[in-house]
Design a protein around this motif. Structure first.
Motif, PDB file in Angstrom:
ATOM      1  N   THR A 185       0.835  -1.207   0.000  1.00  0.00           N
ATOM      2  CA  THR A 185       0.000   0.000   0.000  1.00  0.00           C
ATOM      3  C   THR A 185       0.863   1.247   0.000  1.00  0.00           C
ATOM      4  OG1 THR A 185      -1.753  -1.175   1.185  1.00  0.00           O
ATOM      5  CG2 THR A 185      -1.829   1.229   1.230  1.00  0.00           C
ATOM      6  N   SER A 186       1.969   1.207   0.729  1.00  0.00           N
ATOM      7  CA  SER A 186       2.895   2.340   0.765  1.00  0.00           C
ATOM      8  C   SER A 186       3.473   2.607  -0.622  1.00  0.00           C
ATOM      9  CB  SER A 186       4.020   2.059   1.761  1.00  0.00           C
ATOM     10  OG  SER A 186       5.002   3.070   1.712  1.00  0.00           O
ATOM     11  N   LEU A 187       3.872   1.549  -1.320  1.00  0.00           N
ATOM     12  CA  LEU A 187       4.433   1.701  -2.666  1.00  0.00           C
ATOM     13  C   LEU A 187       3.387   2.249  -3.628  1.00  0.00           C
ATOM     14  CD1 LEU A 187       6.382  -1.689  -2.807  1.00  0.00           C
ATOM     15  CD2 LEU A 187       7.417   0.594  -2.715  1.00  0.00           C
ATOM     16  N   ILE A 188       2.175   1.724  -3.538  1.00  0.00           N
ATOM     17  CA  ILE A 188       1.100   2.156  -4.430  1.00  0.00           C
ATOM     18  C   ILE A 188       0.719   3.610  -4.157  1.00  0.00           C
ATOM     19  CG2 ILE A 188      -1.354   1.833  -4.962  1.00  0.00           C
ATOM     20  CD1 ILE A 188      -0.862  -1.204  -4.463  1.00  0.00           C
ATOM     21  N   LEU A 189       0.549   3.956  -2.874  1.00  0.00           N
ATOM     22  CA  LEU A 189       0.146   5.323  -2.543  1.00  0.00           C
ATOM     23  C   LEU A 189       1.230   6.326  -2.920  1.00  0.00           C
ATOM     24  CD1 LEU A 189      -1.924   7.231  -1.319  1.00  0.00           C
ATOM     25  CD2 LEU A 189      -0.884   6.834   0.918  1.00  0.00           C
ATOM     26  N   SER A 190       2.477   5.976  -2.721  1.00  0.00           N
ATOM     27  CA  SER A 190       3.568   6.880  -3.093  1.00  0.00           C
ATOM     28  C   SER A 190       3.561   7.156  -4.590  1.00  0.00           C
ATOM     29  CB  SER A 190       4.919   6.277  -2.683  1.00  0.00           C
ATOM     30  OG  SER A 190       5.008   6.172  -1.276  1.00  0.00           O
ATOM     31  N   ARG A 191       3.299   6.115  -5.372  1.00  0.00           N
ATOM     32  CA  ARG A 191       3.235   6.300  -6.820  1.00  0.00           C
ATOM     33  C   ARG A 191       2.008   7.134  -7.203  1.00  0.00           C
ATOM     34  NH1 ARG A 191       5.710   3.998 -11.179  1.00  0.00           N
ATOM     35  NH2 ARG A 191       7.409   4.026  -9.650  1.00  0.00           N
ATOM     36  N   LEU A 192       0.869   6.846  -6.597  1.00  0.00           N
ATOM     37  CA  LEU A 192      -0.348   7.597  -6.903  1.00  0.00           C
ATOM     38  C   LEU A 192      -0.205   9.068  -6.539  1.00  0.00           C
ATOM     39  CD1 LEU A 192      -3.140   5.127  -5.695  1.00  0.00           C
ATOM     40  CD2 LEU A 192      -2.598   5.731  -8.057  1.00  0.00           C
ATOM     41  N   SER A 193       0.486   9.351  -5.444  1.00  0.00           N
ATOM     42  CA  SER A 193       0.618  10.729  -4.972  1.00  0.00           C
ATOM     43  C   SER A 193       1.511  11.570  -5.875  1.00  0.00           C
ATOM     44  CB  SER A 193       1.141  10.746  -3.529  1.00  0.00           C
ATOM     45  OG  SER A 193       0.221  10.104  -2.675  1.00  0.00           O
ATOM     46  N   GLU A 194       2.245  10.910  -6.769  1.00  0.00           N
ATOM     47  CA  GLU A 194       3.035  11.630  -7.773  1.00  0.00           C
ATOM     48  C   GLU A 194       2.196  11.970  -8.996  1.00  0.00           C
ATOM     49  OE1 GLU A 194       6.151   8.930  -8.647  1.00  0.00           O
ATOM     50  OE2 GLU A 194       7.160   9.151  -6.704  1.00  0.00           O
ATOM     51  N   ASP A 195       0.997  11.401  -9.039  1.00  0.00           N
ATOM     52  CA  ASP A 195       0.093  11.577 -10.170  1.00  0.00           C
ATOM     53  C   ASP A 195      -0.847  12.749  -9.873  1.00  0.00           C
ATOM     54  OD1 ASP A 195      -1.799  11.440 -12.150  1.00  0.00           O
ATOM     55  OD2 ASP A 195      -2.405   9.369 -11.765  1.00  0.00           O
ATOM     56  N   LEU A 196      -0.685  13.857 -10.607  1.00  0.00           N
ATOM     57  CA  LEU A 196      -1.487  15.053 -10.352  1.00  0.00           C
ATOM     58  C   LEU A 196      -2.975  14.765 -10.550  1.00  0.00           C
ATOM     59  CD1 LEU A 196      -1.279  18.024  -9.581  1.00  0.00           C
ATOM     60  CD2 LEU A 196      -1.146  18.573 -12.030  1.00  0.00           C
ATOM     61  N   TYR A 197      -3.288  13.906 -11.530  1.00  0.00           N
ATOM     62  CA  TYR A 197      -4.690  13.564 -11.774  1.00  0.00           C
ATOM     63  C   TYR A 197      -5.294  12.888 -10.541  1.00  0.00           C
ATOM     64  CZ  TYR A 197      -8.756  11.044 -13.566  1.00  0.00           C
ATOM     65  OH  TYR A 197     -10.024  10.546 -13.736  1.00  0.00           O
ATOM     66  N   TYR A 198      -4.548  11.984  -9.942  1.00  0.00           N
ATOM     67  CA  TYR A 198      -5.044  11.284  -8.750  1.00  0.00           C
ATOM     68  C   TYR A 198      -5.263  12.259  -7.595  1.00  0.00           C
ATOM     69  CZ  TYR A 198      -5.225   8.170  -4.709  1.00  0.00           C
ATOM     70  OH  TYR A 198      -5.605   7.527  -3.554  1.00  0.00           O
ATOM     71  N   VAL A 199      -4.280  13.102  -7.347  1.00  0.00           N
ATOM     72  CA  VAL A 199      -4.360  14.035  -6.224  1.00  0.00           C
ATOM     73  C   VAL A 199      -5.544  14.983  -6.399  1.00  0.00           C
ATOM     74  CG1 VAL A 199      -3.173  15.893  -5.012  1.00  0.00           C
ATOM     75  CG2 VAL A 199      -1.885  13.883  -5.767  1.00  0.00           C
ATOM     76  N   GLN A 200      -5.777  15.422  -7.625  1.00  0.00           N
ATOM     77  CA  GLN A 200      -6.866  16.357  -7.888  1.00  0.00           C
ATOM     78  C   GLN A 200      -8.231  15.669  -7.960  1.00  0.00           C
ATOM     79  OE1 GLN A 200      -5.595  18.391 -11.459  1.00  0.00           O
ATOM     80  NE2 GLN A 200      -4.376  19.887 -10.310  1.00  0.00           N
ATOM     81  N   SER A 201      -8.233  14.336  -7.935  1.00  0.00           N
ATOM     82  CA  SER A 201      -9.496  13.589  -7.992  1.00  0.00           C
ATOM     83  C   SER A 201     -10.127  13.407  -6.618  1.00  0.00           C
ATOM     84  CB  SER A 201      -9.262  12.203  -8.624  1.00  0.00           C
ATOM     85  OG  SER A 201      -8.836  12.323  -9.961  1.00  0.00           O
ATOM     86  N   VAL A 202      -9.513  13.962  -5.591  1.00  0.00           N
ATOM     87  CA  VAL A 202     -10.045  13.793  -4.243  1.00  0.00           C
ATOM     88  C   VAL A 202     -11.450  14.381  -4.160  1.00  0.00           C
ATOM     89  CG1 VAL A 202      -9.041  15.952  -3.380  1.00  0.00           C
ATOM     90  CG2 VAL A 202      -9.562  14.103  -1.779  1.00  0.00           C
ATOM     91  N   GLY A 203     -12.318  13.679  -3.458  1.00  0.00           N
ATOM     92  CA  GLY A 203     -13.696  14.118  -3.295  1.00  0.00           C
ATOM     93  C   GLY A 203     -14.269  13.473  -2.053  1.00  0.00           C
TER      94      GLY A 203
END
Length: 320
Positions: A185-203
């Motif tokens: 989960t740490s590896l996946i979240l770290s990679r996702l957090s580098e993705d601007l689309y993912y970070v901006q998809s928060v809701g």
């Protein structure tokens, strides 16, 4: 697990601020991507365990991790499941600390067995926007393979489900021991957090346009037996037996409830006339017609109405 904010000093640590120099640029504030989030699934029982009596457990986890933990409401299920959605937000470290607290509690309560010597294994299903899954997979699957090798967890990404309107998320299932799950989960979240689309998809925890209902198991206290006639894939018919005294809550004032159920599910719903009961019972006939998916949604919504009635529904009846 690296810190997301290394190199930034607190401005409230009691030290006097240094005088600004016109020749030295001032340090930039932390980027917005320092704040991230993670959504994953939990059954109703697991959600209750996470909340705790009077909200004590979730408050404790938030206090210990400094993360924010939110849950979707009852009957706000991830499409195609009967699982609620947990959303944890904060810095990467805060989110991971909270996730580890949650997974540890769930593992101990729902998966560990007395006398079992081997370390218990379980799985967590992460919700990831379809547009961000490519970053987890990597070219030729290289990234996900490295995550599996580094964590020793089993990681699988579900195919995209196009059967739900507005559904743009996929499930990433991480299975293994607690430590393996946390590492993956740490590896996946770290990679996702580098993705601007993912970070901006928060809701919100439940971002879908309309509730996706799944059929809950009401045991012996639900509606009566259902009878299904399969005509063709897109035109099935199911008849439920609903106690006469609960028909009103299904129909609603001026037909409001039954109209809403029909609009959301896409199914056609017909209720038998007064006195027209299923043989040997006092249950009215509620016939649902449509695709199997529409029937499932309508059936679940009707069961929800019956279960929320002021008096508990009667025992299920069967027909010989």
């Amino acid at each position: 697990m690296g810190s997301a904010d290394v190199g930034y000093a607190s401005s409230n640590d009691g030290a006097q601020p240094a005088q600004s120099s016109p020749h030295k640029p001032q340090p930039s504030p932390p980027p917005a991507s320092d704040t991230t989030y993670l959504r994953f699934l939990a059954s109703n029982a697991e959600a209750g365990s996470i909340i705790g009596k009077g909200g004590s457990t979730i408050s404790d986890f938030q206090s210990r991790s400094n993360a924010r933990i939110q849950l979707s409401r009852n009957y706000e299920y991830f499409p195609g499941t009967s699982d609620r959605i947990i959303m944890v937000s904060g810095t990467i470290d805060e989110v991971l600390d909270a996730v580890e607290l949650i997974l540890t509690k769930l593992l101990n309560e729902f998966y560990a067995e007395d006398g079992e010597e081997a370390e218990p294994r379980s799985k967590v299903r992460l919700i990831v926007p379809n547009g961000s899954c490519g970053g987890i997979i990597g070219k030729g699957g290289s990234t996900i393979k490295s995550f599996i090798e580094d964590s020793q967890a089993n990681i699988k990404i579900s195919p995209q489900d196009n059967n739900y309107i507005g559904m743009n998320d996929r499930l990433v299932t991480v299975a293994g021991t607690l430590q393996q799950q946390v590492q993956a989960t740490s590896l996946i979240l770290s990679r996702l957090s580098e993705d601007l689309y993912y970070v901006q998809s928060v809701g919100p925890p439940f971002p879908y346009a309309a509730p996706f209902y799944s059929v809950p198991n009401y045991g012996p206290n639900g509606a009566g037996k259902k009878f299904q006639n399969n005509k063709e894939d897109m035109s099935n018919s199911v008849t439920l037996g609903v106690a006469d005294e609960h028909i009103g809550i299904v129909v609603g004032r001026s037909g409001r409830n039954i109209t809403e159920i029909s609009q959301i599910s896409g199914a056609r719903i017909k209720i038998s006339e007064r006195g027209d009961f299923i043989n040997g019972t006092s249950d009215r006939k509620v016939t649902i017609t449509g695709s199997q998916r529409a029937i499932n949604v309508a059936e679940a919504m009707i069961m929800h109405k019956v279960a929320s009635a002021s008096s508990p529904p009667p025992a299920a009846t069967t027909e010989n």
